[in-house]
Design a protein around this motif. Structure first.
Motif, short mmCIF file in Angstrom:
data_model
loop_
_atom_site.label_atom_id
_atom_site.label_comp_id
_atom_site.label_asym_id
_atom_site.label_seq_id
_atom_site.Cartn_x
_atom_site.Cartn_y
_atom_site.Cartn_z
N PHE A 168 44.37 104.32 112.22
CA PHE A 168 43.67 103.14 113.26
C PHE A 168 44.66 102.00 113.02
CE2 PHE A 168 39.42 104.80 113.79
CZ PHE A 168 39.61 106.14 114.64
N SER B 237 41.21 99.10 115.46
CA SER B 237 40.53 100.43 115.79
C SER B 237 40.66 100.72 117.29
CB SER B 237 39.28 100.78 115.34
OG SER B 237 39.05 100.57 113.91
N CYS C 29 44.91 104.81 117.68
CA CYS C 29 45.11 105.86 116.56
C CYS C 29 46.28 106.71 116.64
CB CYS C 29 43.99 106.41 116.42
SG CYS C 29 43.56 107.86 117.42
#
Ligand code: GLU
Length: 214
Positions: free
Chosen positions: A86, A90, A93
């Motif tokens: 990540f 986040s 990814c």
């Protein structure tokens, strides 16, 4: 040689489709594996050390996801080093096959980023966080294939130089994998990506780009 598998489609079974695809790539050899899916506007992942054969997934229902069987080159075979990796927020990814040869130099330039693994791959996802996939890719030295999932978009982004990536065109879903063998359960209509090519893969279609010019 790692394995990569990604799907974006209309059914809510992305994690299972990715798990089945990765299982087909087991023969390539690996030490750990992981899968991520997009849930609402976020990402959920699971990562494991060891065998994928016989595994089940606890990830939530999703229409888009990607996964990876890792052959560790930078950092040990641990859950924390397993892909997907990540970015700081986040939001992105990344799964990756290959070696970012200049990862140390790039890492030193990436000020203020929160690094949580020992991998060259994680350096790439933070680079893409700052520059986007194509501009970031232009700074990377080595033979690499990357698949990026942005939780704000309903598409996978791919770019490669040296490592194989094959796009599969399905009926109500599209796929990407590092070996055509993993796609044949779903489709026999495929596109072999060339070095220096990028692609966006959504449920409704695929677009191809020159990675250098966009
Ligand atoms: N260099 C990356 C790592 O060590 C990718 C290795 C692979 O191709 O599986 O995580």
């Amino acid at each position: 040689m790692c394995g990569i598998f990604g799907v974006t489609g209309s059914k809510n079974n992305a994690a299972q489709v990715v798990l089945d695809g990765l299982t087909k790539l087991e023969y390539r050899g690996y030490d750990s594996w992981g899968i991520a899916v997009k849930k609402n506007d976020g990402l959920v992942r699971e990562r494991h050390v060891g065998k994928i054969g016989g595994a089940t997934t606890r990830l939530p229902a999703a229409t888009i996801g990607l996964g990876h069987t890792r052959w560790a080159t930078h950092g040990g075979a641990t859950e924390g080093n397993a892909h997907p990796h990540f970015d700081c927020a986040s939001r992105l990814c990344l799964v990756h096959n290959g070696i970012v040869e200049n990862f140390l130099e790039l890492k030193q330039k990436l000020k203020g980023h929160d690094f949580r693994s020992e991998t060259d791959t994680e350096v790439a996802v933070h680079l893409f966080e700052d520059l986007g996939l194509l501009k970031g890719f232009s700074q990377i030295v080595g033979m690499n294939a990357f698949i990026l999932l942005d939780s704000q978009k309903n598409q996978l982004q791919a770019v490669k130089n040296g490592s194989p990536l094959i796009i599969g065109l399905g009926k109500d879903a599209n796929y990407i994998a590092s070996d055509v063998w993993a796609l044949l359960d779903h489709t026999n209509r495929v596109i072999f990506m060339e070095d220096g090519q990028a692609a966006t893969i959504s449920a409704s279609g695929v677009e191809m780009f020159d990675a250098a010019t966009g």
